[in-house]
Design a protein around this motif. Structure first.
Motif, PDB file in Angstrom:
ATOM      1  N   LEU A  75       0.830  -1.215   0.000  1.00 24.26           N
ATOM      2  CA  LEU A  75       0.000   0.000   0.000  1.00 24.26           C
ATOM      3  C   LEU A  75       0.860   1.259   0.000  1.00 24.26           C
ATOM      4  N   ASN A  76       1.764   1.359   0.976  1.00 25.46           N
ATOM      5  CA  ASN A  76       2.581   2.574   1.053  1.00 25.46           C
ATOM      6  C   ASN A  76       4.059   2.305   1.283  1.00 25.46           C
ATOM      7  N   ASP A  77       4.481   1.023   1.285  1.00 23.89           N
ATOM      8  CA  ASP A  77       5.887   0.743   1.553  1.00 23.89           C
ATOM      9  C   ASP A  77       6.807   1.222   0.431  1.00 23.89           C
ATOM     10  N   ASN A  78       6.229   1.440  -0.759  1.00 23.03           N
ATOM     11  CA  ASN A  78       7.068   1.959  -1.855  1.00 23.03           C
ATOM     12  C   ASN A  78       7.187   3.486  -1.818  1.00 23.03           C
ATOM     13  N   ASP A  79       6.627   4.116  -0.766  1.00 18.90           N
ATOM     14  CA  ASP A  79       6.724   5.571  -0.596  1.00 18.90           C
ATOM     15  C   ASP A  79       8.016   6.000   0.089  1.00 18.90           C
ATOM     16  N   LEU A  80       8.860   5.054   0.510  1.00 19.65           N
ATOM     17  CA  LEU A  80      10.008   5.412   1.349  1.00 19.65           C
ATOM     18  C   LEU A  80      10.883   6.479   0.714  1.00 19.65           C
ATOM     19  N   ASN A  81      11.249   6.311  -0.541  1.00 19.42           N
ATOM     20  CA  ASN A  81      12.126   7.292  -1.190  1.00 19.42           C
ATOM     21  C   ASN A  81      11.458   8.652  -1.324  1.00 19.42           C
ATOM     22  N   THR A  82      10.137   8.653  -1.552  1.00 24.23           N
ATOM     23  CA  THR A  82       9.400   9.922  -1.625  1.00 24.23           C
ATOM     24  C   THR A  82       9.427  10.626  -0.275  1.00 24.23           C
ATOM     25  N   PHE A  83       9.197   9.860   0.791  1.00 27.28           N
ATOM     26  CA  PHE A  83       9.249  10.421   2.134  1.00 27.28           C
ATOM     27  C   PHE A  83      10.650  10.962   2.445  1.00 27.28           C
ATOM     28  N   LEU A  84      11.682  10.198   2.092  1.00 24.88           N
ATOM     29  CA  LEU A  84      13.055  10.632   2.375  1.00 24.88           C
ATOM     30  C   LEU A  84      13.382  11.929   1.636  1.00 24.88           C
ATOM     31  N   SER A  85      12.939  12.037   0.399  1.00 24.53           N
ATOM     32  CA  SER A  85      13.170  13.276  -0.362  1.00 24.53           C
ATOM     33  C   SER A  85      12.488  14.452   0.309  1.00 24.53           C
ATOM     34  N   TRP A  86      11.306  14.210   0.842  1.00 22.15           N
ATOM     35  CA  TRP A  86      10.526  15.269   1.492  1.00 22.15           C
ATOM     36  C   TRP A  86      11.238  15.797   2.736  1.00 22.15           C
TER      37      TRP A  86
ATOM     38  N   ARG B 269       7.824   9.170  11.140  1.00 28.16           N
ATOM     39  CA  ARG B 269       7.805   7.952  11.936  1.00 28.16           C
ATOM     40  C   ARG B 269       7.004   6.860  11.224  1.00 28.16           C
ATOM     41  N   PHE B 270       7.677   5.764  10.934  1.00 31.66           N
ATOM     42  CA  PHE B 270       7.007   4.596  10.374  1.00 31.66           C
ATOM     43  C   PHE B 270       6.593   3.682  11.523  1.00 31.66           C
ATOM     44  N   ILE B 271       5.316   3.361  11.568  1.00 24.86           N
ATOM     45  CA  ILE B 271       4.759   2.538  12.641  1.00 24.86           C
ATOM     46  C   ILE B 271       4.363   1.186  12.066  1.00 24.86           C
ATOM     47  N   GLU B 272       4.866   0.136  12.674  1.00 23.45           N
ATOM     48  CA  GLU B 272       4.506  -1.197  12.225  1.00 23.45           C
ATOM     49  C   GLU B 272       3.016  -1.446  12.465  1.00 23.45           C
ATOM     50  N   LEU B 273       2.350  -2.022  11.490  1.00 20.94           N
ATOM     51  CA  LEU B 273       0.949  -2.403  11.631  1.00 20.94           C
ATOM     52  C   LEU B 273       0.814  -3.395  12.775  1.00 20.94           C
ATOM     53  N   MET B 274      -0.182  -3.155  13.658  1.00 24.83           N
ATOM     54  CA  MET B 274      -0.383  -4.021  14.817  1.00 24.83           C
ATOM     55  C   MET B 274      -1.687  -4.794  14.702  1.00 24.83           C
TER      56      MET B 274
ATOM     57  N   THR C 222      -5.043  -6.424  16.077  1.00 22.92           N
ATOM     58  CA  THR C 222      -6.039  -6.272  17.136  1.00 22.92           C
ATOM     59  C   THR C 222      -7.154  -7.294  16.909  1.00 22.92           C
ATOM     60  N   ASP C 223      -8.154  -7.256  17.778  1.00 21.43           N
ATOM     61  CA  ASP C 223      -9.224  -8.249  17.703  1.00 21.43           C
ATOM     62  C   ASP C 223      -9.958  -8.252  16.367  1.00 21.43           C
ATOM     63  N   ASP C 224      -9.995  -7.092  15.698  1.00 17.62           N
ATOM     64  CA  ASP C 224     -10.871  -6.954  14.528  1.00 17.62           C
ATOM     65  C   ASP C 224     -10.137  -6.935  13.191  1.00 17.62           C
ATOM     66  N   ASN C 225      -8.808  -7.168  13.164  1.00 21.04           N
ATOM     67  CA  ASN C 225      -8.109  -6.968  11.888  1.00 21.04           C
ATOM     68  C   ASN C 225      -7.184  -8.122  11.501  1.00 21.04           C
ATOM     69  N   ASN C 226      -7.506  -9.340  11.920  1.00 19.75           N
ATOM     70  CA  ASN C 226      -6.598 -10.476  11.696  1.00 19.75           C
ATOM     71  C   ASN C 226      -6.258 -10.672  10.223  1.00 19.75           C
ATOM     72  N   GLU C 227      -7.272 -10.662   9.372  1.00 20.36           N
ATOM     73  CA  GLU C 227      -7.043 -10.887   7.948  1.00 20.36           C
ATOM     74  C   GLU C 227      -6.235  -9.732   7.346  1.00 20.36           C
ATOM     75  N   PHE C 228      -6.599  -8.502   7.722  1.00 21.78           N
ATOM     76  CA  PHE C 228      -5.900  -7.317   7.229  1.00 21.78           C
ATOM     77  C   PHE C 228      -4.429  -7.355   7.654  1.00 21.78           C
TER      78      PHE C 228
ATOM     79  N   SER D  22      -2.578  -9.972   8.405  1.00 19.02           N
ATOM     80  CA  SER D  22      -1.845 -11.017   7.676  1.00 19.02           C
ATOM     81  C   SER D  22      -1.461 -10.556   6.273  1.00 19.02           C
ATOM     82  N   ARG D  23      -2.338  -9.783   5.665  1.00 15.03           N
ATOM     83  CA  ARG D  23      -2.105  -9.350   4.286  1.00 15.03           C
ATOM     84  C   ARG D  23      -1.101  -8.211   4.193  1.00 15.03           C
ATOM     85  N   TYR D  24      -1.139  -7.261   5.142  1.00 12.56           N
ATOM     86  CA  TYR D  24      -0.402  -6.010   4.969  1.00 12.56           C
ATOM     87  C   TYR D  24       0.773  -5.799   5.928  1.00 12.56           C
ATOM     88  N   HIS D  25       0.931  -6.669   6.935  1.00 11.59           N
ATOM     89  CA  HIS D  25       2.003  -6.420   7.904  1.00 11.59           C
ATOM     90  C   HIS D  25       3.381  -6.509   7.246  1.00 11.59           C
TER      91      HIS D  25
END
Length: 325
Positions: A165-176, A185-190, A192-198, A200-203
């Motif tokens: 989704l946004n991991d390919n934005d790193l160079n754009t962020f660094l340029s900024w 600050r990059f925060i690792e996806l965590m 929770t009770d309601d996002n197990n499938e999400f 697994s797909r995006y972490h």
């Protein structure tokens, strides 16, 4: 009396939620939008005053005002001013989605806000819309610039890292941040009770970003007392910094220094893993301060060594907005 647990960790940092309401539909937090699940009123300014006074007397020096989206409260500026005036509180921060930022950055700064974190999950307007459900990328970025101009001690931009989704934005962020005095600050996806499938797909592990930074000669900075959990990196060629929040990394909880109180007055020892301790009945009158402080200290004795996320445990947190992230 000081806030120290049985693992000798000192707690100088309080994250106070003042509402669990949010007007965004971020796909990693509230994909269906905010649904109120309780009829309780959010903490009043009087209750907040009594709470912060007690925490300050126990050694808290930093308060981060969170939500939901804290600026949805009409008395937000008043709450900032109130907290900043409590003896012992040296730093007042907030985390916002930026919706009201361009209009109110100066007001909040003048009310006593020292540092501000703005959630910007992509520097591409279309991706920002996909993630947040709001087509207001340029408005939020105007708010970030307003913060830089207002004179805050520090302006931080939070981005939840998501694979594909946004991991390919790193160079754009660094340029900024090469020419912007902003801590990104990059925060690792965590999970929770309601996002197990999400999850697994995006972490994506923040370690991949860390190794990329080290390969480009970024240097890790030492932590100071009431810092948050980010590992911060600087580079002589960049005005800005990079922070990585990696809750799945080894020993992440060893330096924990923060407690949380929800918008309805429950003390949470961790973002994950427990129901919380009700403090609200002790926030009505300043005469209850001694009992309030002893209740907080007693609760702290039950704080565990870790959140155990690395073992696949998600705890009792339904979603991140429920107790202030």
């Amino acid at each position: 009396m000081q806030l120290v647990d049985k693992f000798y960790r000192k707690f100088e940092y309080l994250r106070l939620s003042i509402t669990d309401e949010c007007n965004f539909k971020c796909n990693y937090c509230l994909p269906d939008g905010y649904q109120r699940t309780h009829q309780k009123q959010f903490l009043s300014q009087n209750e907040i005053q009594n709470l912060i006074t007690a925490f300050a007397e126990l050694g808290t020096s930093k308060v981060r005002i969170t939500g939901g989206e804290p600026s949805l409260r009409k008395d937000f500026s008043g709450i900032i001013e109130q907290i900043s005036g409590v003896p012992g509180i040296k730093k007042v921060a907030t985390t916002t989605n930026g919706f009201n930022l361009s209009k109110h950055a100066i007001d909040w700064y003048q009310a006593g806000l020292n540092t501000i974190n703005v959630s910007v999950d992509s520097l591409d307007a279309n991706t920002f819309n996909i993630i947040t459900g709001k087509n207001i990328f340029h408005k939020v970025m105007e708010g970030v610039e307003a913060c830089v101009q207002a004179g805050f001690d520090q302006v931080k931009v939070n981005s939840v890292l998501m694979k594909g989704l946004n991991d390919n934005d790193l160079n754009t962020f660094l340029s900024w941040i090469k020419i912007q005095p902003i801590q990104l600050r990059f925060i690792e996806l965590m999970q929770t009770d309601d996002n197990n499938e999400f999850f697994s797909r995006y972490h994506l592990s923040g370690e991949t970003i860390k190794q990329a930074l080290l390969a480009q000669q970024w240097q890790q900075k030492p932590r100071i007392a009431n810092d948050g959990p980010a590992e911060v990196f600087s580079h002589p060629d960049y005005q800005g910094e990079i922070g990585l929040i990696m809750p799945y990394s080894k020993d992440f909880c060893d330096n924990c220094n923060r407690l949380r109180v929800s918008a309805v007055g429950r003390l949470h020892l961790c973002l994950f893993g427990e129901e919380g301790v009700d403090l609200r009945h002790l926030l009505q009158d300043s005469k209850d301060k001694a009992e309030l402080k002893s209740t907080i200290l007693a609760a702290l004795k039950e704080k565990k060594s870790s959140h155990f996320l690395d073992l696949g445990l998600t705890g009792g947190t339904p979603h991140l907005a429920s107790i202030g992230g």
